[in-house]
Write a protein that holds these residues in place. Structure first.
Motif, short mmCIF file in Angstrom:
data_model
loop_
_atom_site.label_atom_id
_atom_site.label_comp_id
_atom_site.label_asym_id
_atom_site.label_seq_id
_atom_site.Cartn_x
_atom_site.Cartn_y
_atom_site.Cartn_z
N GLY B 127 0.82 -1.21 0.00
CA GLY B 127 0.00 0.00 0.00
C GLY B 127 0.85 1.26 0.00
O GLY B 127 0.59 2.20 -0.75
N LEU B 128 1.90 1.27 0.81
CA LEU B 128 2.73 2.47 0.94
C LEU B 128 3.61 2.69 -0.28
O LEU B 128 3.67 3.80 -0.82
N THR B 129 4.29 1.62 -0.71
CA THR B 129 5.32 1.82 -1.73
C THR B 129 4.81 1.65 -3.16
O THR B 129 5.31 2.30 -4.07
N GLN B 130 3.80 0.80 -3.36
CA GLN B 130 3.32 0.58 -4.72
C GLN B 130 2.08 1.41 -5.03
O GLN B 130 1.98 2.02 -6.08
N LYS B 131 1.11 1.39 -4.10
CA LYS B 131 -0.16 2.08 -4.37
C LYS B 131 -0.11 3.54 -3.90
O LYS B 131 -1.03 4.30 -4.16
N HIS B 132 0.92 3.87 -3.12
CA HIS B 132 1.08 5.24 -2.60
C HIS B 132 -0.12 5.72 -1.81
O HIS B 132 -0.59 6.84 -1.97
N TRP B 133 -0.65 4.79 -0.97
CA TRP B 133 -1.71 5.19 -0.05
C TRP B 133 -1.12 6.09 1.03
O TRP B 133 0.07 6.00 1.35
N PRO B 134 -1.95 6.95 1.60
CA PRO B 134 -1.48 7.67 2.80
C PRO B 134 -1.19 6.65 3.90
O PRO B 134 -1.78 5.56 3.92
N VAL B 137 -4.18 5.27 5.93
CA VAL B 137 -5.01 4.33 5.17
C VAL B 137 -4.34 2.96 5.13
O VAL B 137 -4.98 1.92 5.35
N ALA B 138 -3.03 2.96 4.85
CA ALA B 138 -2.30 1.69 4.78
C ALA B 138 -2.37 0.95 6.10
O ALA B 138 -2.59 -0.28 6.15
N ALA B 141 -5.92 -0.35 6.70
CA ALA B 141 -6.20 -1.50 5.84
C ALA B 141 -5.52 -2.75 6.38
O ALA B 141 -6.12 -3.83 6.43
N SER B 195 9.41 7.91 6.66
CA SER B 195 8.02 7.61 7.01
C SER B 195 7.81 7.76 8.51
O SER B 195 8.63 7.30 9.31
#
Lengths: 267, 429
Positions: B127-134, B137-138, B141, B195
């Motif tokens: 989520g953090l590195t590929q989808k660039h979610w905040p 949120v990551a 999830a 981060s």
């Protein structure tokens, strides 16, 4: 032989009329009539398989009857599950007591109906009420803060009975409360039963022990093969008559034994 | 120590009544060996120990022995630097252990916590590195994924009655599969050092003033709540713990915490992550001991049938405990990912699973349900990490570490079994 004289000036707490229960091909209960009055101890006796446990479970809401009516405090009721029975005011102490050994006496007494003080359990108030209740019953419990695992059989029975009283029931059913107890502990539980009667409760006592029955019961209802086999007033009957009703004959193993003994003594 | 005197037979019933009325309601039974006052508190403690009600004493003794041995073998062991590392290492797996305390209290087990924590880290990393979610949120999830896994376990257990051992064994494999699927062919993902999660887990420490303040607040809160409870008890006519004893305990607590703060303060200080872990332990301890839910958990762990007949919604309890256990596992995974600043296919693998379970058992929570405390997660994980840290300071490799940890676990369970036998003999089962 059924005694018909009704007790004077008493109210019916619980009344069963024509209750039947079938398990497949087995007719466990057939047209049972049973009245429990306020402030009396009604003993429910019968041989193994006579239907005592089935009847107790039917009243407690564990089984629902196939036929028949049940009325509680004069009103016709339909008990679908144990929670409803408890809500009505029918408390049951089953033979296995159902106590949590790891919890203390207070925890067990209030299990499922804990008192709350804001968000937390109100241990202080629960402990105070526990003592009040146990004192009313003149129960001998050394401490309410020890796990029930460390109590004796009679004390555990006391805790189970005391727990049944917390919901202010009208009728208390005790399934074989003295079955596993010693002499002194049996006496303690019998005292307790008498105190329940003094509190004005209707008590149904299921027991195999004729001595206990004769000691505390006001009336004895006999079941035999799933049917009523007479209701006796203890003050007007002997245990022989009751045993005869239980076994279904005056000529039964118990009376034969007794006869042999008297013959032996005479010879 | 005053003994509630067994009234002599010559006394008239009136005198007896009067004598009893002066005693608190819970000390009136004449068979009770009542103990009041400071001396009473001490004698109760000693008689508890004698009868095998050891509580967490064996863990404390064990910890002192372990620390003594390692300190004598390597003088760096009890250095502030190593102790700070110890707290950092303990927090992640310790958080997973809190969930295990709950399932063990029910007499169940969750073998898949390692995989669940791995899945959470995978979701977080991707989520953090590929989808660039905040970040928030990551994290949410990842935690929710854990909760869902736990709810599935709970549903399977309550609907079909499959033993939790088997459900979670299947989960161990299945969830690991999901973790690998989520990671795909990404291999190892690095969470940037900037981060906030990584900073929280690696570099943030309590300011000394704040840390000492917290130690003081902890002692004061303890004293205030116990005094309030004492006032209520005495208003209800129940026996009370002497104020002196309460004060001594509060001062001891504050002093102990202050010493910890002082020692850790010689190096970097008290890590935020460790504070979070301890806070979670305290909250769960209160939830278990003081709430209706916690009482229900203990009841179900002690006697399911009794709990059911008492009207407790047993299904809800199982469901909530399995869900909480997996949620704590996911949270632990996130903390571990933050500490390592990396997510890969072996996250949550290796000895995570068994360390988390072993910690709880070493800490003194029974494997058979109904007996234990949230603090066993804290104590147990410190024992396990001390062994691991001490052996790596001595440059011994993991073969020795596994053997020693295994031996300590065996010892802990043996002490538990022996003390249980003794408790039964002394009527404290």
């Amino acid at each position: 032989m059924t005694v018909t004289t009704a007790p004077v000036e008493t109210d019916t707490a619980l009344s069963l009329h024509g209750v039947s229960k079938r398990f497949g091909a087995v007719q466990a209960l057939k047209d049972i009539e049973l009245d429990v009055f306020v402030g009396e101890v009604l003993a429910l006796v019968g041989d193994n398989g006579a239907g005592k446990s089935t009847l107790v479970k039917t009243i407690a809401g564990v089984y629902s009857p196939d036929e028949g009516d049940m009325s509680f405090n004069g009103e016709s009721v339909n008990v679908a599950n144990p929670a409803e029975a408890q809500h009505l005011g029918i408390a049951t102490v089953f033979q296995d007591l159902a106590l949590c050994d790891n919890l203390d006496v207070v925890g067990n007494l209030f299990l499922g109906s804990e008192l709350k003080h804001r968000w937390a359990l109100d241990e202080v108030e629960m402990e105070r009420q526990s003592w009040e209740l146990l004192r009313q019953l003149s129960a001998k419990i050394p401490s309410v803060r020890i796990p029930v695992a460390s109590l004796s059989g009679g004390q555990r029975q006391t805790v189970a009975i005391a727990r049944s009283l917390l919901g202010e029931p009208k009728v208390v059913m005790l399934d074989e409360p003295t079955a596993a107890l010693g002499v002194a502990q049996t006496a303690e539980v019998l005292n307790l039963i008498e105190r329940l009667r003094e509190r004005g409760l209707g008590v149904i006592l299921v027991s195999h022990n004729m001595a206990d029955v004769m000691a505390v019961a006001d009336r004895v209802a006999v079941l035999r093969l799933g049917r009523n086999n007479g209701v006796f007033h203890v003050s007007q009957t002997s245990s022989q008559d009751i045993i005869a009703a239980i076994t279904g004959a005056t000529n039964n193993p118990v009376s034969q034994r007794a006869a042999r003994h008297t013959q032996g003594e005479e010879a | 120590m005053t003994t509630s005197s067994t009234p002599e037979h010559s006394e008239t019933p009136d005198v007896l009544e009067e004598l009893l009325a002066t005693l608190p309601a819970d000390l009136q039974d004449e068979r009770l060996i009542a103990s009041r006052g400071v001396g009473g508190a001490i004698s109760v403690f000693i008689s508890k120990l004698r009868s095998g009600d050891l509580g967490s004493l064996p863990v404390f003794v064990g910890l002192i022995v372990i620390w003594g041995v390692f300190q004598s073998l390597n003088g760096d062991f009890l250095s502030s630097r190593n102790l700070v590392n110890l707290t950092l290492q303990s927090a992640a797996v310790g958080t997973i252990s809190i969930g295990i305390v709950l399932v063990l209290l029910l007499g169940e087990i969750d073998l898949s916590i390692g995989s669940v924590s791995g899945l959470a880290t995978a979701i977080l990393g991707v989520g953090l590195t590929q989808k660039h979610w905040p970040l928030a949120v990551a994290i949410i999830a990842a935690i929710l994924a854990g909760t869902v896994v736990g709810l599935v376990y709970g549903a399977l257990y309550t609907r079909f009655g499959v033993p939790s051992f088997v459900i979670t064994l299947a989960g161990l494999l299945g969830v690991l599969g999901v973790q690998l699927y989520v990671l795909g062919n990404l291999g190892s993902l690095n969470i940037p050092f900037t981060s906030p999660l990584v900073e929280f887990a690696q570099q943030q420490f309590l300011a000394p003033a704040l840390a000492y303040g917290l130690a003081l607040v902890a002692g004061a809160t303890y004293l205030a709540s116990r005094l309030a409870g004492r006032a209520r008890r005495s208003a209800s006519g129940l026996s009370t713990t002497p104020t002196v004893v309460l004060s001594v305990r509060a001062v001891a607590l504050a002093t102990l915490l202050a010493i910890v703060v002082f020692v850790l303060g010689q190096d970097r200080g008290v890590p935020y992550m460790f504070v979070l872990f301890v806070l979670l332990v305290v909250v769960m301890d209160l939830a278990i001991r003081r709430t209706g839910w916690g009482r229900d958990v203990m009841a179900v762990g002690g006697n399911v049938e009794a709990a059911r007949r008492a009207g407790i919604n047993v299904r809800r309890i199982y469901l909530s405990v399995f869900a909480l256990c997996s949620t704590f596992a996911a949270l632990g995974g996130i903390l571990a990912a933050g500490r390592l600043a990396a997510v890969n296919q072996s996250s949550g693998g290796g000895d995570t699973n068994l360390n988390a379970i072993a910690a709880v058992v070493i800490g003194g929570t029974s494997l058979f349900g109904g007996r234990g405390s949230a603090y066993s997660a804290l104590l147990g994980i410190i024992v396990i990490q001390s062994i691991s840290s001490g052996l790596s300071l001595l440059n011994l490799d993991s073969s020795i570490r596994f053997m020693v940890t295994g031996a300590v676990l065996l010892l802990a369970v043996t002490i538990d079994s022996l003390s249980r036998r003794s408790r039964a003999a002394h009527g404290r089962a």
